[in-house]
Scaffold this motif. Structure first.
Motif, short mmCIF file in Angstrom:
data_model
loop_
_atom_site.label_atom_id
_atom_site.label_comp_id
_atom_site.label_asym_id
_atom_site.label_seq_id
_atom_site.Cartn_x
_atom_site.Cartn_y
_atom_site.Cartn_z
N HIS A 126 -6.50 7.04 16.77
CA HIS A 126 -7.91 6.81 16.37
C HIS A 126 -8.03 6.55 14.86
O HIS A 126 -8.92 7.08 14.20
CB HIS A 126 -8.78 8.02 16.75
CG HIS A 126 -8.49 8.51 18.14
ND1 HIS A 126 -8.67 7.72 19.26
CD2 HIS A 126 -7.98 9.69 18.60
CE1 HIS A 126 -8.30 8.39 20.34
NE2 HIS A 126 -7.87 9.59 19.97
N PHE A 127 -7.13 5.76 14.36
CA PHE A 127 -7.12 5.51 12.92
C PHE A 127 -8.40 4.80 12.47
O PHE A 127 -8.93 5.08 11.39
CB PHE A 127 -5.89 4.66 12.56
CG PHE A 127 -5.76 4.37 11.10
CD1 PHE A 127 -5.53 5.39 10.19
CD2 PHE A 127 -5.89 3.07 10.62
CE1 PHE A 127 -5.41 5.12 8.84
CE2 PHE A 127 -5.77 2.79 9.27
CZ PHE A 127 -5.54 3.82 8.38
N SER A 128 -8.93 3.90 13.34
CA SER A 128 -10.14 3.17 12.94
C SER A 128 -11.32 4.13 12.78
O SER A 128 -12.22 3.87 11.98
CB SER A 128 -10.46 2.04 13.90
OG SER A 128 -10.32 2.46 15.21
N ARG A 140 6.77 0.15 7.87
CA ARG A 140 5.42 -0.04 8.42
C ARG A 140 5.49 -1.27 9.30
O ARG A 140 5.80 -2.36 8.83
CB ARG A 140 4.41 -0.22 7.28
CG ARG A 140 2.98 -0.27 7.78
CD ARG A 140 1.98 -0.29 6.64
NE ARG A 140 0.62 -0.39 7.14
CZ ARG A 140 -0.43 -0.58 6.36
NH1 ARG A 140 -0.26 -0.65 5.04
NH2 ARG A 140 -1.64 -0.68 6.87
N ASP A 189 -0.66 -2.42 11.21
CA ASP A 189 -1.75 -1.65 10.58
C ASP A 189 -1.45 -0.14 10.45
O ASP A 189 -1.22 0.37 9.38
CB ASP A 189 -3.04 -1.78 11.41
CG ASP A 189 -3.52 -3.22 11.47
OD1 ASP A 189 -2.95 -4.07 10.77
OD2 ASP A 189 -4.47 -3.49 12.24
N LEU A 234 -12.55 3.29 3.99
CA LEU A 234 -11.21 2.68 3.95
C LEU A 234 -10.26 3.43 3.03
O LEU A 234 -9.06 3.50 3.27
CB LEU A 234 -11.32 1.22 3.48
CG LEU A 234 -11.83 0.22 4.52
CD1 LEU A 234 -11.98 -1.15 3.89
CD2 LEU A 234 -10.91 0.16 5.73
N ASN A 263 -11.27 5.31 9.19
CA ASN A 263 -11.84 4.25 8.35
C ASN A 263 -13.36 4.21 8.48
O ASN A 263 -14.09 4.14 7.48
CB ASN A 263 -11.29 2.89 8.78
CG ASN A 263 -9.97 2.56 8.13
OD1 ASN A 263 -9.63 3.10 7.09
ND2 ASN A 263 -9.22 1.67 8.75
N GLY A 295 -8.64 6.08 4.91
CA GLY A 295 -7.59 5.50 5.76
C GLY A 295 -6.34 5.20 4.95
O GLY A 295 -5.21 5.50 5.37
N ASP A 296 -6.55 4.63 3.77
CA ASP A 296 -5.40 4.31 2.90
C ASP A 296 -4.64 5.57 2.54
O ASP A 296 -3.41 5.60 2.54
CB ASP A 296 -5.88 3.63 1.61
CG ASP A 296 -6.28 2.18 1.84
OD1 ASP A 296 -6.08 1.69 2.96
OD2 ASP A 296 -6.80 1.56 0.90
N LYS A 353 -0.52 7.02 24.78
CA LYS A 353 -1.94 6.90 24.41
C LYS A 353 -2.83 7.14 25.63
O LYS A 353 -3.82 7.86 25.56
CB LYS A 353 -2.23 5.50 23.87
CG LYS A 353 -1.58 5.21 22.53
CD LYS A 353 -2.55 5.56 21.42
CE LYS A 353 -1.98 5.20 20.07
NZ LYS A 353 -2.69 5.87 18.99
N LEU A 400 0.82 -1.22 0.00
CA LEU A 400 0.00 0.00 0.00
C LEU A 400 0.85 1.27 0.00
O LEU A 400 0.63 2.19 -0.77
CB LEU A 400 -0.94 0.01 1.21
CG LEU A 400 -1.79 1.28 1.33
CD1 LEU A 400 -2.82 1.37 0.22
CD2 LEU A 400 -2.46 1.37 2.70
N ASP A 417 2.32 5.63 16.17
CA ASP A 417 0.99 5.05 15.96
C ASP A 417 0.01 6.19 15.62
O ASP A 417 -0.03 7.21 16.31
CB ASP A 417 0.55 4.35 17.25
CG ASP A 417 -0.77 3.63 17.09
OD1 ASP A 417 -0.77 2.39 17.01
OD2 ASP A 417 -1.82 4.32 17.03
N ILE A 418 -0.78 5.98 14.58
CA ILE A 418 -1.76 7.00 14.21
C ILE A 418 -2.93 6.92 15.21
O ILE A 418 -3.45 5.83 15.47
CB ILE A 418 -2.27 6.79 12.76
CG1 ILE A 418 -1.08 6.90 11.80
CG2 ILE A 418 -3.37 7.78 12.41
CD1 ILE A 418 -1.41 6.70 10.34
#
Ligand SMILES: Nc1nc2c(ncn2[C@@H]2O[C@H](COP(=O)(O)OP(=O)(O)OP(=O)(O)O)[C@@H](O)[C@H]2O)c(=O)[nH]1
Length: 310
Positions: A188-190, A224, A227, A198, A193, A201-202, A298, A152, A185-186
């Motif tokens: 609240h990445f979810s 990477r 996730d 998605l 998405n 997110g990508d 976090k 990706l 770490d990003i």
């Protein structure tokens, strides 16, 4: 089979009817040489670019530039003295039309990677066999790159990271160098998405990787890790310097605005740091400490950095 078989008029092949018959089924490019390296017969095989008639009567070695010409000459000489049945040694050579005038005139149109070998039938009949390996070489490079990279983002993947870390940490320990990891770490990445899709997110992952590539020093290694997690390895970087680097990464992410059809995307990151401290430090141990420090960042509200406890 592509490529014409020239008539068997040449004297050198007239006494080798078996060779003529064999060549009919051969895809390889095959030159028949006499004992001085003169080309007496050309079977183009799949080298459809080659006009063999332009090469007949020429001596093989001066067609190539040094040091390739010398390598060819040595391999040719070895084939003359090699015991019958001994395996034929293969060599690789890159043909560049801009440097090889006679081959260019014989149709060499672009750079080609070739594998070649010699095999002496007798001291007056030596086969020079060539195969074009350009495509398989490119394919191999692509496969090896794919095995090392995340498809990706194009960043190195976790497997590559671990290989580099094993070497780099062992080296740092041996020579008493310092080094640090940033585990990024990003936040609240979810949510990105879930709320924007998605694709959003990508795009965040891709834009962040592009930004990090512009940011990192040449010696730093960046991959990477999972996730929405990335690791930056900072050689010759102590804890204080790693904290400064981490803060710059945090600000870089905070200021990034990524154009997206439903509105610009923005995000923040949290970073856990670990620095080489103990003789028993190994990449896995250091990554675990970075994870613990990330967890604290976090828990403390995200968009933060957390170093090793003092
Ligand atoms: N768009 C996209 N999402 C991915 C990709 N790989 C993993 N994910 C998603 O990334 C999300 C990671 O979620 P979490 O690990 O909970 O991370 P988070 O939402 O940032 O939570 P916190 O780290 O606690 O802030 C999961 O929903 C995965 O499905 C990817 O390549 N593209």
């Amino acid at each position: 089979m592509v490529g014409a078989i020239q008539s068997a008029a040449d004297e050198a092949t007239a006494d080798l009817p078996v060779l003529e018959a064999l060549l009919k089924g051969v895809d390889q490019t095959v030159f028949l040489l006499n004992g001085t390296g003169e080309i007496t017969r050309v079977h183009e095989g799949t080298a459809s670019w080659m006009r063999g008639e332009k090469l007949r009567g020429l001596t093989l070695f001066p067609l190539f530039e040094e040091p390739d010409a010398e390598v060819l000459k040595q391999a040719f000489d070895q084939s003359l003295t090699a015991p019958a049945g001994e395996g034929v040694q293969k060599h690789q050579i890159t043909l560049k039309p801009e440097h090889l005038l006679q081959l260019h005139e014989a149709g060499l149109d672009q750079q080609r990677a070739m594998e070649f070998s010699f095999s002496a039938i007798d001291p007056h009949h030596i086969l020079f066999m060539m195969s074009d390996i350009s495509e398989s070489r490119q394919l191999n490079q692509k496969i090896s790159q794919q095995a090392q990279r995340d498809p990706l983002t194009g960043a190195y993947n976790r497997r590559s990271l671990m290989t580099i870390l094993q070497q780099s940490v062992a080296q740092a320990l041996r020579y008493d160098w310092v080094c640090s990891f940033l585990l990024i770490d990003i936040d609240h990445f979810s949510d990105i998405n879930d709320k924007q899709g998605l694709d959003a997110g990508d795009q965040v992952l891709q834009a962040f990787v592009t930004a990090l590539h512009g940011f990192k020093r040449t010696a730093d290694f960046f991959a990477r890790y999972s996730d929405d997690r990335f690791v930056m390895f900072l050689p010759e970087t102590n804890q204080d310097q790693a904290m400064l680097a981490a803060e710059r990464v945090r600000v870089l992410a905070e200021n990034l605005e990524i154009p997206f059809p439903t509105g610009d995307l923005s995000f923040t990151v949290s970073i856990g740091i670990s620095t080489l401290m103990y003789p028993e430090d190994e990449p896995e141990v250091m990554l675990k400490r970075a994870e613990e420090n990330l967890f604290i960042a976090k828990q403390s509200g995200s968009n933060r950095i957390e170093g090793e406890p003092i």
